[in-house]
Design a protein around this motif. Structure first.
Motif, PDB file in Angstrom:
ATOM      1  N   LEU A 126       9.514  -7.850  -1.288  1.00 28.76           N
ATOM      2  CA  LEU A 126       9.231  -9.139  -0.210  1.00 28.76           C
ATOM      3  C   LEU A 126      10.442  -9.216   0.432  1.00 28.76           C
ATOM      4  O   LEU A 126      10.553 -10.225   1.130  1.00 28.76           O
ATOM      5  N   ASP A 127      11.441  -8.375   0.491  1.00 34.43           N
ATOM      6  CA  ASP A 127      12.405  -8.346   1.216  1.00 34.43           C
ATOM      7  C   ASP A 127      11.982  -7.625   2.570  1.00 34.43           C
ATOM      8  O   ASP A 127      12.481  -7.889   3.728  1.00 34.43           O
ATOM      9  N   ASP A 128      11.299  -6.789   2.580  1.00 30.82           N
ATOM     10  CA  ASP A 128      10.701  -5.913   3.672  1.00 30.82           C
ATOM     11  C   ASP A 128       9.431  -6.531   4.186  1.00 30.82           C
ATOM     12  O   ASP A 128       8.933  -6.242   5.515  1.00 30.82           O
ATOM     13  N   TYR A 129       8.594  -7.234   3.159  1.00 33.44           N
ATOM     14  CA  TYR A 129       7.316  -7.772   3.953  1.00 33.44           C
ATOM     15  C   TYR A 129       7.296  -9.451   3.553  1.00 33.44           C
ATOM     16  O   TYR A 129       7.635  -9.790   2.665  1.00 33.44           O
ATOM     17  N   ALA A 130       6.644 -10.040   4.538  1.00 39.07           N
ATOM     18  CA  ALA A 130       6.590 -11.819   4.357  1.00 39.07           C
ATOM     19  C   ALA A 130       5.865 -12.035   3.334  1.00 39.07           C
ATOM     20  O   ALA A 130       6.182 -13.274   2.658  1.00 39.07           O
ATOM     21  N   ASP A 131       4.775 -11.421   2.890  1.00 38.55           N
ATOM     22  CA  ASP A 131       4.329 -11.929   1.618  1.00 38.55           C
ATOM     23  C   ASP A 131       3.519 -10.738   0.805  1.00 38.55           C
ATOM     24  O   ASP A 131       3.300  -9.701   1.415  1.00 38.55           O
ATOM     25  N   MET A 132       2.698 -11.085  -0.100  1.00 35.73           N
ATOM     26  CA  MET A 132       1.922 -10.000  -0.786  1.00 35.73           C
ATOM     27  C   MET A 132       0.894  -9.347   0.263  1.00 35.73           C
ATOM     28  O   MET A 132       0.435  -8.141   0.028  1.00 35.73           O
ATOM     29  N   GLU A 133       0.136 -10.367   0.832  1.00 35.71           N
ATOM     30  CA  GLU A 133      -0.837  -9.848   1.836  1.00 35.71           C
ATOM     31  C   GLU A 133      -0.142  -8.643   2.804  1.00 35.71           C
ATOM     32  O   GLU A 133      -1.034  -7.671   3.081  1.00 35.71           O
ATOM     33  N   GLU A 134       0.852  -8.991   3.419  1.00 38.56           N
ATOM     34  CA  GLU A 134       1.504  -7.898   4.220  1.00 38.56           C
ATOM     35  C   GLU A 134       1.897  -6.704   3.479  1.00 38.56           C
ATOM     36  O   GLU A 134       1.818  -5.685   3.937  1.00 38.56           O
ATOM     37  N   TYR A 135       2.380  -6.671   2.352  1.00 36.95           N
ATOM     38  CA  TYR A 135       2.664  -5.996   1.503  1.00 36.95           C
ATOM     39  C   TYR A 135       1.541  -4.924   1.071  1.00 36.95           C
ATOM     40  O   TYR A 135       1.417  -3.979   1.423  1.00 36.95           O
ATOM     41  N   TYR A 136       0.428  -5.548   0.808  1.00 33.39           N
ATOM     42  CA  TYR A 136      -0.910  -4.928   0.597  1.00 33.39           C
ATOM     43  C   TYR A 136      -1.333  -4.199   1.886  1.00 33.39           C
ATOM     44  O   TYR A 136      -1.591  -3.081   1.831  1.00 33.39           O
ATOM     45  N   GLN A 137      -1.342  -4.907   3.054  1.00 31.51           N
ATOM     46  CA  GLN A 137      -1.665  -4.240   4.534  1.00 31.51           C
ATOM     47  C   GLN A 137      -0.863  -2.908   4.496  1.00 31.51           C
ATOM     48  O   GLN A 137      -1.314  -1.929   5.402  1.00 31.51           O
ATOM     49  N   ALA A 138       0.335  -2.900   4.011  1.00 28.39           N
ATOM     50  CA  ALA A 138       1.266  -1.642   4.478  1.00 28.39           C
ATOM     51  C   ALA A 138       0.731  -0.536   3.528  1.00 28.39           C
ATOM     52  O   ALA A 138       0.889   0.627   4.082  1.00 28.39           O
ATOM     53  N   LYS A 139       0.246  -0.908   2.387  1.00 25.90           N
ATOM     54  CA  LYS A 139      -0.207   0.252   1.522  1.00 25.90           C
ATOM     55  C   LYS A 139      -1.593   0.741   2.081  1.00 25.90           C
ATOM     56  O   LYS A 139      -1.789   2.068   2.008  1.00 25.90           O
ATOM     57  N   LEU A 140      -2.326  -0.106   2.729  1.00 23.40           N
ATOM     58  CA  LEU A 140      -3.788   0.282   2.988  1.00 23.40           C
ATOM     59  C   LEU A 140      -4.040   1.687   3.864  1.00 23.40           C
ATOM     60  O   LEU A 140      -4.885   2.262   3.685  1.00 23.40           O
ATOM     61  N   PRO A 141      -3.109   1.842   4.962  1.00 24.62           N
ATOM     62  CA  PRO A 141      -3.255   2.896   5.666  1.00 24.62           C
ATOM     63  C   PRO A 141      -3.340   4.373   5.105  1.00 24.62           C
ATOM     64  O   PRO A 141      -4.115   5.231   5.547  1.00 24.62           O
ATOM     65  N   LEU A 142      -2.983   4.299   3.818  1.00 28.68           N
ATOM     66  CA  LEU A 142      -3.388   5.608   3.245  1.00 28.68           C
ATOM     67  C   LEU A 142      -4.748   5.958   2.641  1.00 28.68           C
ATOM     68  O   LEU A 142      -4.908   7.097   2.634  1.00 28.68           O
ATOM     69  N   PHE A 143      -5.635   4.847   2.884  1.00 30.55           N
ATOM     70  CA  PHE A 143      -6.991   5.101   2.573  1.00 30.55           C
ATOM     71  C   PHE A 143      -7.640   5.067   3.712  1.00 30.55           C
ATOM     72  O   PHE A 143      -9.018   4.660   3.846  1.00 30.55           O
ATOM     73  N   GLN A 144      -7.342   5.510   4.682  1.00 30.88           N
ATOM     74  CA  GLN A 144      -7.888   5.513   6.107  1.00 30.88           C
ATOM     75  C   GLN A 144      -7.834   7.242   6.661  1.00 30.88           C
ATOM     76  O   GLN A 144      -7.199   7.964   6.079  1.00 30.88           O
ATOM     77  N   PRO A 145      -9.012   7.563   7.094  1.00 30.59           N
ATOM     78  CA  PRO A 145      -9.279   9.092   7.518  1.00 30.59           C
ATOM     79  C   PRO A 145      -8.091   9.730   8.082  1.00 30.59           C
ATOM     80  O   PRO A 145      -7.764  11.068   7.819  1.00 30.59           O
ATOM     81  N   GLU A 146      -7.192   9.151   8.855  1.00 33.57           N
ATOM     82  CA  GLU A 146      -6.094   9.567   9.424  1.00 33.57           C
ATOM     83  C   GLU A 146      -5.023  10.119   8.405  1.00 33.57           C
ATOM     84  O   GLU A 146      -3.815  10.659   8.693  1.00 33.57           O
ATOM     85  N   ARG A 147      -5.182   9.450   7.225  1.00 33.33           N
ATOM     86  CA  ARG A 147      -3.912   9.886   6.061  1.00 33.33           C
ATOM     87  C   ARG A 147      -4.553  10.465   4.907  1.00 33.33           C
ATOM     88  O   ARG A 147      -3.850  11.345   4.291  1.00 33.33           O
ATOM     89  N   GLY A 148      -5.866  10.347   4.606  1.00 34.58           N
ATOM     90  CA  GLY A 148      -6.349  11.002   3.327  1.00 34.58           C
ATOM     91  C   GLY A 148      -7.892  11.352   3.596  1.00 34.58           C
ATOM     92  O   GLY A 148      -8.595  10.823   4.312  1.00 34.58           O
ATOM     93  N   ARG A 149      -8.183  12.297   2.510  1.00 38.58           N
ATOM     94  CA  ARG A 149      -9.699  12.613   2.478  1.00 38.58           C
ATOM     95  C   ARG A 149     -10.602  12.057   1.707  1.00 38.58           C
ATOM     96  O   ARG A 149     -11.672  11.624   1.756  1.00 38.58           O
ATOM     97  N   ARG A 150     -10.108  11.858   0.406  1.00 42.97           N
ATOM     98  CA  ARG A 150     -10.834  11.305  -0.698  1.00 42.97           C
ATOM     99  C   ARG A 150      -9.904  10.419  -1.440  1.00 42.97           C
ATOM    100  O   ARG A 150      -8.413  10.586  -1.373  1.00 42.97           O
ATOM    101  N   GLY A 151     -10.301   9.412  -2.184  1.00 36.74           N
ATOM    102  CA  GLY A 151      -9.273   8.260  -2.733  1.00 36.74           C
ATOM    103  C   GLY A 151      -9.793   8.252  -4.184  1.00 36.74           C
ATOM    104  O   GLY A 151     -10.885   8.258  -4.599  1.00 36.74           O
ATOM    105  N   VAL A 152      -8.541   7.776  -5.174  1.00 39.30           N
ATOM    106  CA  VAL A 152      -8.812   7.500  -6.609  1.00 39.30           C
ATOM    107  C   VAL A 152      -8.147   6.071  -6.633  1.00 39.30           C
ATOM    108  O   VAL A 152      -6.742   5.847  -6.371  1.00 39.30           O
TER     109      VAL A 152
END
Length: 521
Positions: A228-254
């Motif tokens: 939380l020195d890099d992200y304002a709160d847990m929601e922003e931290y979560y949103q930073a992780k989420l792009p990995l689960f988009q078609p531009e980054r990955g094909r399938r997820g676990v």
């Protein structure tokens, strides 16, 4: 003594590409001539330029990277890529200047083009990525170990190390810069690597470090209080992780549902995902059941769709390590490996060494001493519980906190450490440019406020602190030294000072008359 900065791994036989084709492929604005110029590499660091490189100048905290264009030219750079602010700074180098709006945002795609590692390349190894607050490194190592047991030549990019087959170097960052990442993949391709496990941090996604890569399978471990020195709160931290689960980054997820954030990932993912959990009361595609907990290993049964199942063991303590191993196995299933083949390969268990992850550095006599990289409240909670399970005597917790990093978690770290231990020893970790005494005071005050009667010691430096912990311990006790893990340095006022918690712990045991374990490498 200053610790050596680990090297960047690049292809040994780079294939030149015409700079003019790069300009045309990306529609770049150019100052100077690119005719007849070939490019073989990309770097952000002038001191690491090799002949044939494009040197990329970005805005830094204090200076603009384009200021170092002349140094890059002297080292053999053939061009500079920078923004409008860096153009005038780069022109005196005499090199052609490629101008883009955001050099860091362009770095991944440009590096992929230079190293021929974009998603259209048909000779890349299979790519597996894991993100989350805790468990990323462990899952990546376990994934690589299973792949090796399946007979594959493997690659690894983690917080601790980079591997290319049998070659291993210490890591600089959890996820390397995009130029380094693509160079690493190109080197792996040269070495005949068939599958790669990559640890992807939130900062890597926010800072474009995995741009230009589409992973075959991506995974989510958990989300808890950190960064939380890099992200304002847990929601922003979560949103930073989420792009990995988009078609531009990955094909399938676990996705692990062991933290409440897991269901959010499932709901927000735009790629097909399968789910896994250790909780009996949580609905998921795969369930992990702990069948045997031992001081040297944890055995588990993995149960999945259509009655599929597998039983194996991981050479680590704690349900969370079994969960990490199971997550790695399901990633492989999603990547096309047969569960039966995995089970056959894992006959006798997963053969893995995880540096600094609940790593036992003590021998058969005296107290058990574990060195661990965990540096968040949730990591402390799980690791202390695992150590407690196999400790007939007292649990002694030794830890410090990072300077110039998330200060909001320090109080929770201290409270969790005190709650899970019988004795607490507070010391220094990486003070960086903060006052070490002030960091310790925050930890001590939080622990004493929550648990006034807890046995607590403040000892500095850490060399003395581990010796104090060993002095307090006896047969049947356990010491958990959390924070340094695998790292071979301490960051003090910007200087990497050579330091090994594992070596110090072994030395402290020898001095006290106990026998430490032998270093595995």
């Amino acid at each position: 003594m200053s610790a050596r900065i680990p090297p960047v791994l690049r292809p040994e036989h780079p294939a030149p590409r015409p700079l003019a084709e790069l300009v045309n492929a990306f529609g770049l604005r150019v100052a100077g001539s690119v005719d007849g110029v070939d490019v073989t590499g990309v770097t952000l660091t002038a001191a690491e330029v090799q002949p044939g490189d494009v040197f990329v100048g970005v805005h830094g905290a204090n200076r603009h990277g384009a200021e170092f264009a002349s140094e890059a030219a002297e080292r053999g750079a053939v061009a500079v890529m920078t923004d409008a602010d860096g153009l005038d700074l780069a022109v005196p180098s005499g090199l052609p200047v490629l101008v883009v709006d955001d050099p860091r945002a362009a770095l991944g795609e440009v590096s992929a083009w230079v190293y021929r590692t974009d998603e259209d390349a048909d000779d890349l190894p299979q790519l597996f990525a894991v993100t989350g607050t805790n468990g990323k490194t462990s899952t990546a190592y376990l994934l690589e170990a299973i792949l090796q047991q399946l007979g594959l030549v493997t690659g690894l990019s983690s917080t601790a190390e980079r591997h290319i087959g049998s070659l291993s170097v210490t890591s600089r960052l959890t996820t390397p810069e995009a130029s380094e990442m693509h160079a690493l993949l190109a080197r792996m391709r040269e070495a005949g690597v068939r599958a790669v496990a990559v640890e992807v941090s939130a900062q890597a996604l926010s800072r474009h470090r995995v741009d230009g890569i589409v992973f075959d399978v991506v995974a989510f471990t958990n989300l808890s209080h950190d960064h939380l020195d890099d992200y304002a709160d847990m929601e922003e931290y979560y949103q930073a992780k989420l792009p990995l689960f988009q078609p531009e980054r990955g094909r399938r997820g676990v996705v692990s549902l062991d933290s409440s954030w897991g269901q959010r990932v499932v709901d927000d993912s735009r790629i097909p995902v399968t789910t896994i959990t250790v909780h009996d009361d949580v609905e998921a595609d795969w369930h992990v059941r702990i069948t045997e907990a031992h001081a040297a290993h944890t055995e588990f049964r993995l149960e999945g769709p259509e009655g599929r199942h597998l039983t194996t063991r991981v050479p680590l303590i704690g349900w969370h390590m079994a969960a990490n191993a199971a997550l790695a196995i399901v990633m492989l299933v999603e990547g096309g490996f047969e569960l039966g083949a995995i089970e056959q390969a894992l006959d006798g268990g997963i053969d893995a060494y995880l540096p600094g992850r609940t790593e036992r550095v003590s021998g058969d006599d005296g107290p058990s001493v574990y060195v661990d990289f965990g540096h968040s409240p949730d990591a402390f909670l799980n690791t202390l519980a695992a150590v407690r399970q196999f400790t007939p005597g007292r649990v002694i917790m030794l830890f410090g906190a990072d300077g110039d990093r998330d200060t909001t978690k320090r109080g929770d770290m201290a409270r969790v450490a005190a709650a899970g231990s019988d004795v607490l020893v507070v010391t220094d970790h990486h003070p960086r440019f903060e006052d070490a005494a002030s960091i310790r005071k925050t930890l001590v005050d939080a622990a004493r406020e929550a648990y006034p009667d807890h046995e607590l010691y403040e000892v500095t430096p850490p060399e003395a602190a581990i010796r104090k912990a060993v002095e307090l311990a006896g047969e049947g006790d356990s010491i958990l030294w959390a924070g340094p893990g695998h790292q071979d340095y301490r960051d003090i006022e910007g200087v990497r000072t050579e330091y090994s918690a594992r070596a110090e712990a072994r030395a402290a045991l020898r001095e006290a008359g106990w026998t430490p374990s032998e270093a595995p490498r």
